[in-house]
Design an enzyme around this catalytic site. Structure first.
Site, PDB file in Angstrom:
ATOM      1  N   HIS A  17     -16.442  18.991  35.702  1.00  0.00           N
ATOM      2  CA  HIS A  17     -17.325  20.034  36.266  1.00  0.00           C
ATOM      3  C   HIS A  17     -16.467  21.285  36.496  1.00  0.00           C
ATOM      4  CE1 HIS A  17     -20.633  21.779  38.321  1.00  0.00           C
ATOM      5  NE2 HIS A  17     -20.658  21.066  39.430  1.00  0.00           N
ATOM      6  N   HIS A  59     -20.881  20.859  26.756  1.00  0.00           N
ATOM      7  CA  HIS A  59     -21.646  21.026  27.996  1.00  0.00           C
ATOM      8  C   HIS A  59     -22.791  20.036  28.031  1.00  0.00           C
ATOM      9  CE1 HIS A  59     -23.811  22.926  31.294  1.00  0.00           C
ATOM     10  NE2 HIS A  59     -22.632  23.440  31.612  1.00  0.00           N
ATOM     11  N   ASP A  71     -15.889  27.897  31.105  1.00  0.00           N
ATOM     12  CA  ASP A  71     -14.585  27.635  31.721  1.00  0.00           C
ATOM     13  C   ASP A  71     -13.431  27.879  30.775  1.00  0.00           C
ATOM     14  OD1 ASP A  71     -15.477  27.062  34.204  1.00  0.00           O
ATOM     15  OD2 ASP A  71     -15.870  24.970  33.751  1.00  0.00           O
TER      16      ASP A  71
HETATM   17  N1  CMC Z   1     -13.808  17.043  23.371  1.00  0.00           N
HETATM   18  C1  CMC Z   1     -14.014  16.074  22.436  1.00  0.00           C
HETATM   19  N2  CMC Z   1     -15.187  15.414  22.278  1.00  0.00           N
HETATM   20  C2  CMC Z   1     -16.180  15.740  23.120  1.00  0.00           C
HETATM   21  C3  CMC Z   1     -16.043  16.735  24.120  1.00  0.00           C
HETATM   22  C4  CMC Z   1     -14.801  17.397  24.214  1.00  0.00           C
HETATM   23  N3  CMC Z   1     -14.617  18.351  25.127  1.00  0.00           N
HETATM   24  N4  CMC Z   1     -17.188  16.850  24.821  1.00  0.00           N
HETATM   25  C5  CMC Z   1     -18.050  15.949  24.275  1.00  0.00           C
HETATM   26  N5  CMC Z   1     -17.433  15.294  23.252  1.00  0.00           N
HETATM   27  C6  CMC Z   1     -18.062  14.291  22.363  1.00  0.00           C
HETATM   28  C7  CMC Z   1     -18.311  12.971  23.066  1.00  0.00           C
HETATM   29  O1  CMC Z   1     -17.211  12.099  22.928  1.00  0.00           O
HETATM   30  C8  CMC Z   1     -19.524  12.475  22.326  1.00  0.00           C
HETATM   31  O2  CMC Z   1     -19.134  12.009  21.079  1.00  0.00           O
HETATM   32  P1  CMC Z   1     -19.963  10.800  20.354  1.00  0.00           P
HETATM   33  O3  CMC Z   1     -21.373  11.295  20.209  1.00  0.00           O
HETATM   34  O4  CMC Z   1     -19.258  10.580  19.061  1.00  0.00           O
HETATM   35  O5  CMC Z   1     -19.861   9.614  21.303  1.00  0.00           O
HETATM   36  C9  CMC Z   1     -20.342  13.760  22.084  1.00  0.00           C
HETATM   37  O6  CMC Z   1     -19.345  14.805  22.013  1.00  0.00           O
HETATM   38  C10 CMC Z   1     -21.380  14.060  23.148  1.00  0.00           C
HETATM   39  O7  CMC Z   1     -20.723  14.232  24.392  1.00  0.00           O
HETATM   40  P2  CMC Z   1     -21.167  13.580  25.789  1.00  0.00           P
HETATM   41  O8  CMC Z   1     -19.941  13.092  26.508  1.00  0.00           O
HETATM   42  O9  CMC Z   1     -22.286  12.617  25.573  1.00  0.00           O
HETATM   43  O10 CMC Z   1     -21.728  14.847  26.518  1.00  0.00           O
HETATM   44  P3  CMC Z   1     -22.039  14.952  28.051  1.00  0.00           P
HETATM   45  O11 CMC Z   1     -23.219  15.831  28.151  1.00  0.00           O
HETATM   46  O12 CMC Z   1     -22.108  13.622  28.714  1.00  0.00           O
HETATM   47  O13 CMC Z   1     -20.720  15.668  28.632  1.00  0.00           O
HETATM   48  C11 CMC Z   1     -19.196  17.330  29.317  1.00  0.00           C
HETATM   49  C12 CMC Z   1     -20.604  17.029  28.814  1.00  0.00           C
HETATM   50  C13 CMC Z   1     -19.122  18.789  29.752  1.00  0.00           C
HETATM   51  C14 CMC Z   1     -18.851  16.436  30.547  1.00  0.00           C
HETATM   52  C15 CMC Z   1     -18.182  17.052  28.161  1.00  0.00           C
HETATM   53  O14 CMC Z   1     -18.512  17.852  27.037  1.00  0.00           O
HETATM   54  C16 CMC Z   1     -16.749  17.297  28.582  1.00  0.00           C
HETATM   55  O15 CMC Z   1     -16.123  16.422  29.208  1.00  0.00           O
HETATM   56  N6  CMC Z   1     -16.180  18.525  28.266  1.00  0.00           N
HETATM   57  C17 CMC Z   1     -14.860  18.867  28.665  1.00  0.00           C
HETATM   58  C18 CMC Z   1     -14.851  19.255  30.138  1.00  0.00           C
HETATM   59  C19 CMC Z   1     -15.455  20.639  30.379  1.00  0.00           C
HETATM   60  O16 CMC Z   1     -15.093  21.593  29.718  1.00  0.00           O
HETATM   61  N7  CMC Z   1     -16.339  20.708  31.390  1.00  0.00           N
HETATM   62  C20 CMC Z   1     -16.901  21.967  31.833  1.00  0.00           C
HETATM   63  C21 CMC Z   1     -18.367  22.098  31.645  1.00  0.00           C
HETATM   64  S1  CMC Z   1     -18.873  23.808  31.917  1.00  0.00           S
HETATM   65  C22 CMC Z   1     -18.708  24.047  33.602  1.00  0.00           C
HETATM   66  C23 CMC Z   1     -19.786  23.457  34.399  1.00  0.00           C
HETATM   67  O17 CMC Z   1     -20.961  23.879  34.207  1.00  0.00           O
HETATM   68  O18 CMC Z   1     -19.484  22.615  35.271  1.00  0.00           O
END
Ligand code: CMC
EC number: 2.3.3.16
Length: 427
Positions: free
Chosen positions: A265, A306, A363
């Site tokens: 987050h 995201h 971010d």
């Molecule tokens: N790097 C590599 N792979 C990723 C990433 C990443 N940053 N983010 C998502 N993926 C992959 C994930 O492994 C999955 O792959 P597969 O479909 O093959 O299993 C696919 O993309 C879908 O991702 P998800 O984990 O199901 O997506 P989510 O909605 O649960 O998670 C997130 C969203 C923001 C937690 C995640 O993208 C992440 O951890 N990003 C890095 C941390 C980050 O930058 N967070 C800040 C968000 S913006 C600020 C805010 O609003 O808080």
């Protein structure tokens, strides 16, 4: 609002008719409240399919990359508004008239100082404490100082608490920074605007008061606007949940700060810089991109992806523009920033990221801007918390202004059924 119906067919049971609710814009939602009378619940870990409340504050269309505050697109607010005016909008629902605006600004200025005794709280923390650890403590402790605005059932008290929080967060954030530096705390200056005053308290010292760069103050103000609210994310939902028990606003915001801290987050802006340090140089990018794509490796590219935006993050677009402006103003030639730009380019062209719509998020760029301004990495999430406080408190106020219930999710229990206690000599 409920003219459509959904029917739930459960094998071996009578069908259940559920109302379908429509918002102003956005998808319809199935109202499952009636399910409880059938003895069943829904199961939705991560709340991917659950609207936890009704709200009029912020609307996001993740597929189209739209973010509206009280109906106004974030791009227009970033271009034409300023942070305090956006605060007024979020808190009150409308943009202020000229008179309302100057009155609101005056009110906020009147609350910028914190109780002098709060300073002694700092001394209880190690100088190398993470600033977010101190923020959680100090903001929670505000409830011990401002007893005259703690009646959550009194709209005037709610308003005063909201103003106090918006006004005092920059002061507290800068106090935390100065403490970590071992420098004297700088008091707020009410002749400066919100962002200038924050930069003054961060970077000036009693020995040397330097003028604040208008470009950097504007960039700071933009960072504040772009982080002001984001509907029911983890920290906002935490604030609402804490508030639903009747907890005081300062305690609720402290809970929000704790939830924001995580790297998935608000902690992501800090994690971006930590990741860039780990990558080290352009030659290593490929190796780290491969790690991010490897399902057996927990490493993710911080600042990419995201939960809601699956097209692009509209805040990231504005932030990128500000990022370019700041880097040009400061004439920065930092290898880490060059590395960030290269990483962005590679990830945006790699099929893994393209297919999964993993764009740089807000971010990614805010981390780069904050670094360029000279703000240490450990303060990044504090700045996010400072800016998001108005969103949290707007949601808290909205919830308390209407009928609400204590938040109490149910669970799918998969542990042991009842069993008898086993004495120690028989285990
Ligand atoms: N790097 C590599 N792979 C990723 C990433 C990443 N940053 N983010 C998502 N993926 C992959 C994930 O492994 C999955 O792959 P597969 O479909 O093959 O299993 C696919 O993309 C879908 O991702 P998800 O984990 O199901 O997506 P989510 O909605 O649960 O998670 C997130 C969203 C923001 C937690 C995640 O993208 C992440 O951890 N990003 C890095 C941390 C980050 O930058 N967070 C800040 C968000 S913006 C600020 C805010 O609003 O808080």
């Amino acid at each position: 609002m409920a003219d459509k119906k959904a029917q739930l067919i459960i094998e071996g049971a009578a069908p259940v008719e559920l109302p379908v609710l429509s918002g102003t814009v956005g998808p319809d939602v199935i109202d499952v409240r009636g399910l409880t009378s059938t003895g069943r619940f829904t199961f939705d870990p991560g709340f991917m399919s659950t609207a936890s409340c009704e709200s009029k504050i912020t609307y996001i269309d993740g597929d189209k990359g739209i973010l509206l505050h009280r109906g106004y697109p974030i791009e227009q607010l970033a271009e034409h508004s300023d942070y305090l005016e956006t605060c007024y909008l979020l808190l009150n629902g409308e943009l202020p008239t000229a008179e309302q605006k100057s009155k609101f600004f005056e009110t906020i200025k009147n609350h910028t100082m914190v109780h002098e005794q709060l300073k002694s709280f700092l001394n209880g923390f190690r100088r190398d404490s993470h600033p977010m650890a101190i923020m959680v403590g100090i903001v929670g402790a505000l409830s011990a100082f401002y007893h005259d605005s703690l009646d959550i059932n009194n709209p005037k008290h709610r308003e005063v608490s909201a103003h106090r929080l918006v006004a005092k967060m920059p002061t507290i954030a800068a106090m935390v920074y100065k403490y970590s530096m071992g420098q004297p705390i700088m008091y707020p200056r009410n002749d400066l605007n919100y962002a200038e005053n924050f930069l003054h308290m961060m970077f000036n010292t009693p020995a040397e008061i330097k003028p604040i760069s208008p470009v950097l103050a504007k960039a700071m103000d933009r960072i504040f606007i772009l982080h002001a609210d984001h509907e029911q994310n983890a920290s906002t939902s935490t604030v609402r949940l804490a508030g639903s028990s009747g907890a005081n606003p300062f305690a609720c915001i402290a809970a929000g700060i704790a939830a924001l801290w995580g790297p998935a987050h608000g902690g992501a802006n800090e994690a971006v810089l930590t990741m860039l340090e780990e990558i080290g140089s352009v030659e290593n990018i490929e190796k780290f991109v491969a790690k991010a794509k490897d399902k057996n490796d927990p490493f993710k590219l911080m600042g990419f992806g995201h939960r809601v935006y699956k097209n692009f993050d509209p805040r990231a677009k504005v932030m990128k523009q500000t990022c370019d402006e700041v880097l040009a103003e400061l004439g920065i030639n930092d290898p880490q920033l060059e590395l960030a730009m290269k990483l962005e380019e590679i990830a945006r062209n790699d099929p893994y990221f393209v297919e999964r719509n993993l764009y740089p998020n807000v971010d990614f760029y805010s981390g780069i801007i904050l670094k360029a301004i000279g703000i240490p990495t450990s303060m990044f999430t504090v700045i996010f918390a400072l800016a998001r406080t108005v969103g949290w408190i707007s949601h808290w106020k909205e919830m308390l202004s209407g009928p609400y219930k204590i938040g109490r999710p149910r669970q799918l229990y998969t542990g042991y059924a009842q069993r008898d206690y086993n004495p120690l000599d028989k285990r």
